[in-house]
Scaffold this active site. Structure first.
Site, PDB file in Angstrom:
ATOM      1  N   ASP A 141      18.681  34.668  -7.821  1.00 34.56           N
ATOM      2  CA  ASP A 141      18.817  35.796  -8.742  1.00 34.56           C
ATOM      3  C   ASP A 141      18.881  35.288 -10.187  1.00 34.56           C
ATOM      4  O   ASP A 141      19.560  34.300 -10.481  1.00 34.56           O
ATOM      5  CB  ASP A 141      20.097  36.556  -8.386  1.00 34.56           C
ATOM      6  CG  ASP A 141      20.340  37.744  -9.275  1.00 34.56           C
ATOM      7  OD1 ASP A 141      19.505  38.662  -9.271  1.00 34.56           O
ATOM      8  OD2 ASP A 141      21.370  37.747  -9.984  1.00 34.56           O
ATOM      9  N   GLU A 155      13.681  34.367  -9.193  1.00 37.60           N
ATOM     10  CA  GLU A 155      13.497  35.538 -10.053  1.00 37.60           C
ATOM     11  C   GLU A 155      13.428  34.955 -11.464  1.00 37.60           C
ATOM     12  O   GLU A 155      14.459  34.660 -12.071  1.00 37.60           O
ATOM     13  CB  GLU A 155      14.660  36.512  -9.912  1.00 37.60           C
ATOM     14  CG  GLU A 155      14.466  37.779 -10.740  1.00 37.60           C
ATOM     15  CD  GLU A 155      15.642  38.724 -10.657  1.00 37.60           C
ATOM     16  OE1 GLU A 155      15.433  39.945 -10.671  1.00 37.60           O
ATOM     17  OE2 GLU A 155      16.799  38.245 -10.593  1.00 37.60           O
TER      18      GLU A 155
END
Length: 707
Positions: A345, A382
């Site tokens: 993330d 990401e």
């Protein structure tokens, strides 16, 4: 439980392994704290004990090696619960230290934790919180893997399914024995097999703080549902277990069951920030043991946190100690928990050096990429953070795959009907060589997706022009305003059959394009049954039917489910859609046709530079003589178009996909309706033809798009 004696003898212990390690002699405890003056180990009978039955004060002359504090408690049984307490400086402006001798601290290396007593508010103010802190548990590791090991499905063959572990079975219609748990997901493996996916990508399952939501959100009875608020990087989330003390083994049971079904397990990892938040956040573990090491602090006033994540703090992940801590976590999940890879993330935050500036040779990223123990684990970034660093196509390393946000945005615009995108659409369909090829990377570096947990679901993408997040309690300020969506004429639910039919067609268009693209496709769980979040594009706090997989809609939306299954099946039987090298438009050695030829409505005439173009076609050659070519035609305009179809001497075209129809995907040997060498493709739809037979035939090539 009650210990068989009130106090246990101790020995110095060792510093080589963080956490609580069960040995033949007892339990070795070890934790890092560079500037602490004193550490106490608190031992409890059980997770809800009001007070410790023994407090062990560590002598720095005996129980500290470098900056690691350690002690061996002789004969201590597993099942014991524990906390740390640390005393030291609290001159936050100068040193950044936040020691609070009253705080009961959770072991950052703990593998089993409980938050039954947890009160986030109490942890936000200085002073004793012994009766409201999270606790770690000593757990013996004697799990029987029965020969299981991480599996390796090559990325070019992968179809990733992003899902919330608990939300997948929480709905009352799930029919599982223990909804919302690791065990419940095991019961749904047959569904995953029938869908055809190769990997589940689980939203955070490392232990997180459900209480980490804004006050107005908490006032509505909402909690942190997604789990992007990790506090323990070695422990499975206890709320997903039937028995919290067995959370680690229940997760292992799930991994073992998925592996037996041939399905890999990817974890969504939140290393960029923690649940401890900013200045007014709680003290859980890292703040109280090494705030000045574990977090990015302001240069001039070290009371303040540098926030590149939008969550109050940023983990100082390229500090040597922190890098070791995080890499050890990854090794633990691969070696001890048998997971097959990770999605990181806000991974661009992990590329920031200790000064906060981006580093191409960021230690954490390269140690992850080059570790001989992680070389078979898939790693997906990401490739952006919340402070403006956007690295899609430029993420450090070579092996790292990336969530391709540019693919998502472009395909949303194309299917919406935006004109003049044809050249870039072709580039994205072909694996985004403009982003990856020049640096020696491959199509598998691009993880393609239309939707993910963060944003509209697929059905909402075709049903809403605007976000509708009022139920989150933040006055609709949260969530992105850049959705690139189209409601097909009416905002939200509609009983107009024409609008409903158009929305279903648009949904099929998105899935078909995703499965026809080179790279790695990722699906959002629930999209295959047209799950709606009622326009909420930020359901991070919605632990309810708004977010849960809608098992009551599976039968009603069976045609869409069948379409998704059919497109996955088409992709899997055509290796030409999963190439491990970029397409060239050239004739390969020993072959008779180019790997790809681009067209518009006329053969060999793609509309690369037409600012109004909404049509594109391509012919894709098989990778072997046995694999038949495919011919795909995209019409995202509002008028029907007649597309010319290549002539394959001695072969005929069969209809594989037509998104204007409710089945959408057709069985083998279904003849295509060609008229004078053309096929009519309806407005806002696409058609895919599959050549009958296996012998290669000549197909004219055409100019290639840039990239």
């Amino acid at each position: 439980m009650r210990m068989n004696q009130s106090h246990y003898q101790i020995a110095p212990g060792h510093w080589e392994q963080g956490g609580a390690t069960v040995t033949a002699a007892g339990v070795n405890f070890c934790v890092f704290s560079r500037l602490a003056d004193r550490l106490d180990l608190l031992l409890f009978d059980h997770v809800e004990a009001a007070a410790p039955f023994q407090i062990i004060s560590l002598d720095p002359r005996v129980n500290r090696t470098f900056y690691f504090w350690h002690v061996l408690v002789l004969g201590l049984p597993d099942g014991t619960c524990y906390n740390w307490r640390a005393a030291g400086p609290c001159d936050t402006r100068e040193s950044g230290c936040r020691f609070d001798p009253g705080k009961a601290l959770l072991d950052p290396w703990a593998t089993t934790v409980s938050d039954r007593l947890w009160d986030r508010k109490r942890a936000r103010v200085r002073g004793d919180n012994l009766d409201s802190a999270m606790r770690a548990m000593v757990v013996r590791d004697d799990y029987d893997w029965e020969g299981d090991a991480p599996i390796h499905v090559p990325m070019n063959r992968a179809v990733i399914y992003e899902m919330h572990l608990a939300g997948f079975t929480r709905h009352p219609a799930s029919g599982t024995t223990h909804p919302g748990t690791y065990r419940a997901l095991i019961e749904k493996i047959p569904y995953l097999l029938q869908l055809g996916i190769t990997h589940v990508e689980l939203l955070p399952i490392m232990a997180f703080d459900p209480q980490d939501v804004p006050p107005d959100t908490a006032g509505r009875g909402l909690t942190n549902y997604w789990g992007y608020s990790t506090h323990s990087f070695f422990a499975p989330h206890p709320h997903f277990a039937v028995e919290q003390a067995r959370a680690r083994d229940e997760f292992r049971d799930l991994v073992k069951a998925l592996h037996r079904a041939g399905i890999g397990v990817l974890l969504d990892v939140v290393f960029n920030h923690t649940a401890e938040g900013g200045v007014d956040g709680p003290t859980i573990n890292l703040k109280g043991l090494g705030n000045e090491v574990f977090y990015h602090l302001d240069f001039d006033d070290r009371r303040l946190y540098r926030d590149y994540t939008g969550c109050g703090n940023t983990v100082n992940c390229n500090h040597p100690i922190v890098t070791r801590f995080l890499v050890d976590s990854l090794l633990y999940w691969v070696q001890q928990m048998h997971v097959d890879g990770f999605r990181f993330d806000l991974a661009s935050a992990l590329a920031r050096g200790e000064d906060g500036n981006p580093q191409y040779h960021a230690p954490l990223l390269w140690q992850t990429e080059l570790s001989p123990y992680l070389h078979r684990a898939h790693i997906i970034a990401e490739a952006w953070d919340a402070a403006g660093l956007y690295q899609v196509g430029d993420f450090p390393g070579f092996r790292w795959a990336e969530w391709n946000g540019r693919y998502r945005d472009l395909m949303r615009a194309f299917v919406r009907g935006d004109p003049g995108l044809i050249s870039e659409v072709a580039t994205r369909l072909a694996g985004s060589s403009d982003l990856y090829e020049a640096r020696g990377r491959l199509p598998i570096n691009s993880v393609n997706f239309i939707t993910c947990h963060d944003g509209f679901s697929l059905w909402d993408l075709v049903s809403y022009d605007r976000k509708h997040n009022e139920s989150n309690g933040e006055q609709n300020r949260d969530g992105s305003d850049h959705n690139i969506s189209w409601n097909c004429g009416v905002e939200g639910p509609s009983d107009d059959p024409d609008i409903v039919a158009l929305r279903r067609r648009q949904a099929r268009n998105f899935i078909a394009i995703l499965m026809l693209s080179q790279g790695v496709p990722m699906l959002l769980a629930g999209d295959e049954v047209l799950h709606t979040q009622r326009g909420n594009n930020n359901t991070y706090c919605q632990n309810n039917a708004l977010s849960w997989f809608a098992w009551d809609q599976v039968q009603a939306n069976q045609p869409m489910l069948n379409f998704v299954r059919g497109m996955i099946c088409l992709r899997r039987r055509h290796p030409s859609l999963t190439r491990d090298r970029f397409l060239t438009g050239q004739i390969e050695s020993g072959r008779t046709l180019p790997d790809i030829a681009w067209h518009g409505v006329s053969l060999d005439a793609p509309d690369w530079d037409d600012p109004e173009a909404r049509t594109l076609a391509f012919t894709l050659a098989g990778t072997t003589e046995e694999e038949p070519p495919l011919h795909a035609m995209f019409n995202m305009g509002e008028e029907m178009q007649a597309f010319a179809v290549p002539v394959l001497p001695g072969r005929r075209w069969l209809l594989a996909v037509d998104t204007t129809t409710e089945p959408g995907v057709f069985p083998p040997d279904y003849p295509a309706s060609l008229v004078s060498g053309c096929i009519r493709v309806g407005p806002r739809s696409l058609v895919v033809l599959e050549a009958q037979g296996s012998r290669e035939v000549g197909v004219r090539s055409s100019p290639q798009p840039t990239g």
